[in-house]
Structure formats: structure tokens, C-alpha cells
Design an enzyme around this catalytic site. Sequence first.
Site, PDB file in Angstrom:
ATOM      1  N   ARG A  25       0.838  -1.195   0.000  1.00 53.61           N
ATOM      2  CA  ARG A  25       0.000   0.000   0.000  1.00 53.61           C
ATOM      3  C   ARG A  25       0.874   1.247   0.000  1.00 53.61           C
ATOM      4  NH1 ARG A  25      -5.166   0.416  -1.464  1.00 53.61           N
ATOM      5  NH2 ARG A  25      -5.995  -1.026   0.081  1.00 53.61           N
ATOM      6  N   VAL A  89      -2.222   5.909   8.073  1.00 53.89           N
ATOM      7  CA  VAL A  89      -3.354   5.861   7.146  1.00 53.89           C
ATOM      8  C   VAL A  89      -3.738   4.394   6.973  1.00 53.89           C
ATOM      9  CG1 VAL A  89      -2.975   8.027   5.927  1.00 53.89           C
ATOM     10  CG2 VAL A  89      -1.695   6.015   5.216  1.00 53.89           C
ATOM     11  N   GLY A  90      -4.927   4.046   7.405  1.00 52.28           N
ATOM     12  CA  GLY A  90      -5.310   2.646   7.362  1.00 52.28           C
ATOM     13  C   GLY A  90      -6.807   2.466   7.355  1.00 52.28           C
ATOM     14  N   ASP A 180      -8.866  -0.507  15.327  1.00 54.96           N
ATOM     15  CA  ASP A 180      -7.688  -0.785  14.504  1.00 54.96           C
ATOM     16  C   ASP A 180      -6.714  -1.593  15.360  1.00 54.96           C
ATOM     17  OD1 ASP A 180      -6.253   1.047  16.146  1.00 54.96           O
ATOM     18  OD2 ASP A 180      -5.191   1.897  14.429  1.00 54.96           O
ATOM     19  N   MET A 181      -5.456  -1.660  14.976  1.00 56.94           N
ATOM     20  CA  MET A 181      -4.488  -2.431  15.756  1.00 56.94           C
ATOM     21  C   MET A 181      -3.191  -1.670  16.042  1.00 56.94           C
ATOM     22  SD  MET A 181      -4.946  -6.279  14.139  1.00 56.94           S
ATOM     23  CE  MET A 181      -4.060  -7.051  15.503  1.00 56.94           C
ATOM     24  N   SER A 204     -13.852   0.232   6.619  1.00 58.00           N
ATOM     25  CA  SER A 204     -13.954  -0.819   5.606  1.00 58.00           C
ATOM     26  C   SER A 204     -15.049  -1.832   5.919  1.00 58.00           C
ATOM     27  CB  SER A 204     -12.618  -1.551   5.468  1.00 58.00           C
ATOM     28  OG  SER A 204     -12.254  -2.136   6.712  1.00 58.00           O
ATOM     29  N   ASP A 205     -15.442  -1.894   7.192  1.00 65.46           N
ATOM     30  CA  ASP A 205     -16.522  -2.811   7.570  1.00 65.46           C
ATOM     31  C   ASP A 205     -17.153  -2.322   8.868  1.00 65.46           C
ATOM     32  OD1 ASP A 205     -15.272  -4.865   9.895  1.00 65.46           O
ATOM     33  OD2 ASP A 205     -13.789  -3.941   8.588  1.00 65.46           O
TER      34      ASP A 205
END
Length: 236
Positions: A25, A89-90, A180-181, A204-205
Site C-alpha cells: 500500500r 493511514v489505514g 484498529d491495531m 472498511s466494515d
Amino acid sequence: MATPHINAQPGDFAETVLMPGDPLRAKYIAETFLEDVKQVCDVRNMFGFTGTYKGKKVSVMGHGMGIPSCCIYVHELIAEYGVKNVIRVGSCGAVRDDVNLMDVVIGMGASTDSKVNRIRFNNHDFAAIADFSLLEEAVKQARAQEVPVKVGNVFSADLFYTPEADIFEKMEKLGILGVDMEAAGIYGVAADLGAKALTILTVSDHIIRGEKLSSEERQKSFNDMMKVALETAINI
């Protein structure tokens, strides 16, 4: 001088580095959005690039998955390469009901089940928060581009496959936007080393509702987020 995990040379990185988890990415961001791009590192295939965006120097580098991985790269970028601003950014999985697919979530703070910040802070709770100047600029850029944005607390999880099935309802009750992680770890490293950090995520979900983006929607959402992140990077 190279570090154990980054084989770049002094001066290779800009003061501001955008950091997705996936090194491919990072490659996509560099090739799609930057000009005059130079690859500056590739240890363990964790690619880093430096180029320009609208004439200003910007770098992008992957950080891997999870707090331990991202903390290594963020620490070395700040401590050894003089990076001053780190913008993650994720993507995230939403939990709050008013957060929708394709929204951009900006992590004002980051709760976590990890102990990394307690280790830094003599086993006390540490409020892992974003730098306000970065946060303010990102919100401004999102609104200017009419990108739907939510600002608030996120949760950085150690386990992707959690055995705590009821934890997401508890998160929703406490107003957490999404999961997130990495954010809490990045904020902890930046605070410890006197740098600035921000996390910008695309939804995203939706974990509770079971909704997911298609691959086409995911790409559009990512590109919208990247425009916000890049405009933030060159205006701070």
C-alpha cells in the site's frame, strides 16, 4: 546510518511520513500520489519511499500489523531519521451505530488492550492522544473535500480474532468509533520521543452490523482518505 530495520540513509525521509500497514500500500501511495519518487528502504520488504506532493517533500512507509511492529518503525523513524510528524493511514472496523462504511475516522484518542503504554508509564494509564495541530488540519481538509468524517476515540486491539464476543457492544456503549491495531502504540511512541502523530482511518466494515465494502468501494474510500492525509501533510 541504517538501523536494524530501516536501511535508509540520513536525509532520505521527509519530516512528515505517512504510514499504512501494508508495504505494498505504501508502494501504491508513492506511485499514485507522489512525484519524483525514490525508494529509500526495503529491509524485510517493508518499503519506504520519498517524493513530492504539490512540490513539498513527503515520505510514505509501511509499518506492518499490530502495535509491536509499528512501534519499531515509528521509533526508528523519529529517533534515528529525525521524522517529526507520523500520520497513520489505514482502515478500521466500525462499532458505533452512527459510523458508516466509507466514513473517514480520525482517532482523537486511542484506547487499547495492549500494555505497551503502561510499560512506558510505570504501569499507570496513559491517555494516548493525537497531536491537536495535525488533528485540526485533517478535519479542516476533510470538510473542504466534503469527505464524511468522524472524530473521536478508537480502540487498538492486540488480537484480530478476539475471544471476547461482547467487547464490541461495550465499545459502542463507551462511544468508541472503530477498531484498529496500531493507533495507541503510535501515539505512545510519538509522545515518548517528542514527535507528533495522527491516525486517519477509512471504515472498511461495520463489526456489529456485519457490513463490508466491496473491493471497488474500498479503493475509492482509501483514495478519499489519502487526499485528506496528503493535504494535511503539506499544510502543517
